[in-house]
Design an enzyme around this catalytic site. Structure first.
Site, PDB file in Angstrom:
ATOM      1  N   ASP A  28      57.941 -52.567  20.453  1.00 59.27           N
ATOM      2  CA  ASP A  28      58.042 -51.293  21.509  1.00 59.27           C
ATOM      3  C   ASP A  28      56.542 -51.081  22.025  1.00 59.27           C
ATOM      4  OD1 ASP A  28      60.587 -51.549  21.172  1.00 59.27           O
ATOM      5  OD2 ASP A  28      60.707 -49.606  20.157  1.00 59.27           O
TER       6      ASP A  28
HETATM    7  P1  NAP Z   1      59.270 -51.719  16.563  1.00 58.42           P
HETATM    8  O1  NAP Z   1      59.331 -51.445  18.219  1.00 58.42           O
HETATM    9  O2  NAP Z   1      60.269 -51.123  15.722  1.00 58.42           O
HETATM   10  O3  NAP Z   1      59.169 -53.208  16.054  1.00 58.42           O
HETATM   11  C1  NAP Z   1      59.198 -53.453  14.856  1.00 58.42           C
HETATM   12  C2  NAP Z   1      59.159 -55.282  14.929  1.00 58.42           C
HETATM   13  O4  NAP Z   1      58.704 -55.687  13.706  1.00 58.42           O
HETATM   14  C3  NAP Z   1      60.349 -55.684  15.195  1.00 58.42           C
HETATM   15  O5  NAP Z   1      60.877 -56.082  16.474  1.00 58.42           O
HETATM   16  C4  NAP Z   1      60.736 -56.637  14.232  1.00 58.42           C
HETATM   17  O6  NAP Z   1      61.167 -57.876  14.667  1.00 58.42           O
HETATM   18  C5  NAP Z   1      59.308 -56.919  13.384  1.00 58.42           C
HETATM   19  N1  NAP Z   1      59.382 -56.982  12.064  1.00 58.42           N
HETATM   20  C6  NAP Z   1      60.353 -56.422  11.139  1.00 58.42           C
HETATM   21  N2  NAP Z   1      60.190 -56.941   9.939  1.00 58.42           N
HETATM   22  C7  NAP Z   1      59.241 -57.853  10.096  1.00 58.42           C
HETATM   23  C8  NAP Z   1      58.568 -58.535   8.996  1.00 58.42           C
HETATM   24  N3  NAP Z   1      58.883 -58.455   7.800  1.00 58.42           N
HETATM   25  N4  NAP Z   1      57.546 -59.413   9.427  1.00 58.42           N
HETATM   26  C9  NAP Z   1      57.349 -59.468  10.792  1.00 58.42           C
HETATM   27  N5  NAP Z   1      57.910 -58.750  11.739  1.00 58.42           N
HETATM   28  C10 NAP Z   1      58.772 -57.745  11.407  1.00 58.42           C
HETATM   29  O7  NAP Z   1      57.780 -51.136  16.111  1.00 58.42           O
HETATM   30  P2  NAP Z   1      56.476 -50.677  16.921  1.00 58.42           P
HETATM   31  O8  NAP Z   1      56.095 -51.511  17.834  1.00 58.42           O
HETATM   32  O9  NAP Z   1      55.587 -50.304  15.808  1.00 58.42           O
HETATM   33  O10 NAP Z   1      57.056 -49.351  17.513  1.00 58.42           O
HETATM   34  C11 NAP Z   1      57.358 -48.355  16.885  1.00 58.42           C
HETATM   35  C12 NAP Z   1      58.609 -47.631  17.570  1.00 58.42           C
HETATM   36  O11 NAP Z   1      59.307 -46.327  16.691  1.00 58.42           O
HETATM   37  C13 NAP Z   1      58.532 -46.952  18.839  1.00 58.42           C
HETATM   38  O12 NAP Z   1      59.639 -47.150  19.727  1.00 58.42           O
HETATM   39  C14 NAP Z   1      58.368 -45.492  18.600  1.00 58.42           C
HETATM   40  O13 NAP Z   1      58.796 -44.561  19.591  1.00 58.42           O
HETATM   41  C15 NAP Z   1      59.334 -45.285  17.498  1.00 58.42           C
HETATM   42  N6  NAP Z   1      59.340 -44.116  16.586  1.00 58.42           N
HETATM   43  C16 NAP Z   1      57.864 -43.821  16.045  1.00 58.42           C
HETATM   44  C17 NAP Z   1      57.717 -42.961  15.290  1.00 58.42           C
HETATM   45  C18 NAP Z   1      56.476 -42.576  14.661  1.00 58.42           C
HETATM   46  O14 NAP Z   1      55.919 -41.600  14.320  1.00 58.42           O
HETATM   47  N7  NAP Z   1      55.479 -43.707  14.436  1.00 58.42           N
HETATM   48  C19 NAP Z   1      58.614 -42.076  15.272  1.00 58.42           C
HETATM   49  C20 NAP Z   1      59.992 -42.234  15.678  1.00 58.42           C
HETATM   50  C21 NAP Z   1      60.030 -43.431  16.384  1.00 58.42           C
HETATM   51  P3  NAP Z   1      61.920 -59.183  13.752  1.00 58.42           P
HETATM   52  O15 NAP Z   1      63.059 -58.481  13.294  1.00 58.42           O
HETATM   53  O16 NAP Z   1      62.093 -60.152  14.761  1.00 58.42           O
HETATM   54  O17 NAP Z   1      60.961 -59.395  12.923  1.00 58.42           O
END
Ligand code: NAP
Length: 453
Positions: free
Chosen positions: A379
């Site tokens: 994301d």
């Molecule tokens: P993300 O959008 O959740 O994407 C994580 C990606 O990691 C997934 O698409 C997944 O794809 C991949 N993944 C999972 N396990 C894996 C593995 N073992 N090896 C390789 N890839 C793996 O993460 P992000 O880009 O860090 O974004 C964070 C999201 O969380 C944002 O939308 C944010 O708003 C939300 N959020 C964050 C917080 C905070 O405080 N940080 C709090 C609440 C919500 P595959 O399944 O294809 O591997």
């Protein structure tokens, strides 16, 4: 209160303030944690030593030792990806404790003290009920069908309204009893649970931060009831930092707090499909690309935490730097699942802090970056956030990785991220996908880079 106790409480409060100040930067966060732990030790020792009644001190010491042991074991054993649920659980216990202390101090109190005690009972119990549900959902032990959401929210509001009405009655009743306090706390805890049940598991970090602010406020109010300045200061610190964090997380996700609480899961399943050809790449080709780059930016995300691949990232970084490649990390404020998630992971692997560049600082650098290595981030790199009105990500500031000359994405599949939307970055002509678990892919990359060396 004894003058010596007051001085010690002031020392403890100063340590709390400094501790929170030091937590503001990854470089001083460890020091901040130490200050806070010492501050808590001073506070506990002072309370036990100068308590007006000594008949229960053995029990108090035993409880303090048991609590400390649980804290130490949890901090050591709990995995980084499970940290949000641990925080939820501890926060709930804090709220529950504040409510119980207020209930114990309430009988016989009058005027403002009585009002504050009743308020604390409501806020602390609400935080307790909500946090326990947050814990269960994050642990994936509890699932709630979205069709129940409306009913749960309305029931939660009604129970909360009943609790507030009960508190007003109790505040004015001539001889309030402890039974009323227990009923009040029960109702507030149930309302917290009902209001939290419909919120999506992935939105829980924001909710926990909000509940944390409530726990802080209830602790501060308890401080007024007990005439304890330390509780007032510590509670206010927790309340204020929880409020600021809640605002910052909501802003970074480009969502209002009302939207998080009332609109259900962010993972709106309204993803549009992305057209284009996915180009995959092998570890040896990535190694060549990186080896002959001048500037590389690594963008970590939640998948790095899942794969626990921070040490392998550090190995790749060291090898590239050995070749004279400049390596920086681009850190999005909401990458992962809790604030500072990436900073903590990379600190674990001893990646120097000055290599971690926040979003606003790194974004102008992508244009002259040869290769961006996206490791388990989705994301926070999704260009649809700029253009796709109607997407849950629309308007969220992202890391502009698509401006770099080459993008290599390490993830297991074409699976979506937290927001549940497709990512056009994966079909961009300059993007190559290295499919697989990030730990395995990075280990393969390390082997290839060592071969080139
Ligand atoms: P993300 O959008 O959740 O994407 C994580 C990606 O990691 C997934 O698409 C997944 O794809 C991949 N993944 C999972 N396990 C894996 C593995 N073992 N090896 C390789 N890839 C793996 O993460 P992000 O880009 O860090 O974004 C964070 C999201 O969380 C944002 O939308 C944010 O708003 C939300 N959020 C964050 C917080 C905070 O405080 N940080 C709090 C609440 C919500 P595959 O399944 O294809 O591997």
């Amino acid at each position: 209160m004894n003058a010596a106790a007051q001085v010690l409480y002031m020392i403890s409060a100063t340590l709390f303030v400094l501790g929170v100040r030091f937590l503001g930067s990854p470089a001083s966060a460890r020091k901040g944690n130490r200050f806070l732990a010492i501050g808590m030790l001073v506070a506990l020792a002072t309370t036990v030593t100068f308590a007006p009644r000594y008949d229960h001190w053995v029990f108090v010491v035993l409880v303090v030792l048991a609590g400390s042991a649980i804290g130490i074991i949890s901090a050591r054993k709990v995995r980084m990806t499970a940290m949000p649920q641990m925080v939820a659980l501890f926060n709930g216990l804090g709220g529950g404790a504040a409510a119980l202390v207020a209930a114990a101090g309430w009988p016989g109190s009058t005027g403002a003290a009585s009002g504050l005690a009743l308020l604390t009972m409501i806020l602390g119990s609400l935080s307790f009920g909500g946090s326990i549900i947050a814990f269960l959902k994050l642990q994936e032990w509890l699932h709630v069908a979205q069709r129940l959401a409306f009913g749960l929210r309305i029931s939660g509001l009604l129970v909360l309204a009943a609790a507030v009405a009960g508190a007003i009655f109790m505040g004015t009743a001539p001889s309030p009893g402890l039974g009323g306090a227990i009923a009040l706390m029960g109702a507030a805890a149930v309302s917290g649970a009902l209001l939290t049940l419909p919120i999506g598991g992935a939105d829980m970090p924001v909710v926990i931060s909000l509940l944390n602010a409530l726990t802080g406020l209830s602790a501060a109010a308890t401080g007024f009831v007990l005439h304890n300045q330390l509780l007032i200061i510590a509670g206010t610190l927790v309340g204020a930092s929880g409020t600021i964090l809640t605002q910052q997380m909501s802003r970074a996700m480009h969502r209002s707090l009302t939207n998080v609480i009332w609109s259900g899961q962010a993972a709106a399943q309204q993803a549009g499909s992305v057209d284009g050809t996915v180009q995959s790449i092998t570890p040896d080709d990535v190694a060549m690309l990186l080896r002959y780059a001048k500037k590389v930016v690594i963008v970590p995300g939640y998948g790095l935490a899942v794969a626990r691949a921070q040490l392998e990232v550090k190995q790749v970084t060291d090898l590239l730097q050995g070749f004279g490649v400049e390596v920086l990390f681009g850190i999005h404020p909401v990458a992962g699942r809790m604030p500072g998630h990436m900073n903590v992971l990379l600190a674990e692997a001893d990646v120097p802090y000055d290599q971690l560049w926040e979003m606003d600082r790194i974004n102008p650098r992508f244009r002259d970056t040869n290769v961006v290595l996206v490791v388990g981030a989705n994301d926070v790199t999704n260009p649809a956030a700029r253009t796709a009105a109607g997407s849950p990500l629309y308007g969220m500031p992202i890391l502009n990785v698509d401006e770099a000359q080459n993008v290599v994405v390490l993830k297991r599949s074409m699976g979506r991220g937290f927001a549940g939307v497709d990512n056009p970055l994966y079909v961009h002509p300059k993007t190559r996908m290295l499919f697989g678990d990030a730990k395995h892919s990075l280990s393969a990359l390390v082997r290839e880079l060592e071969t080139i060396a």
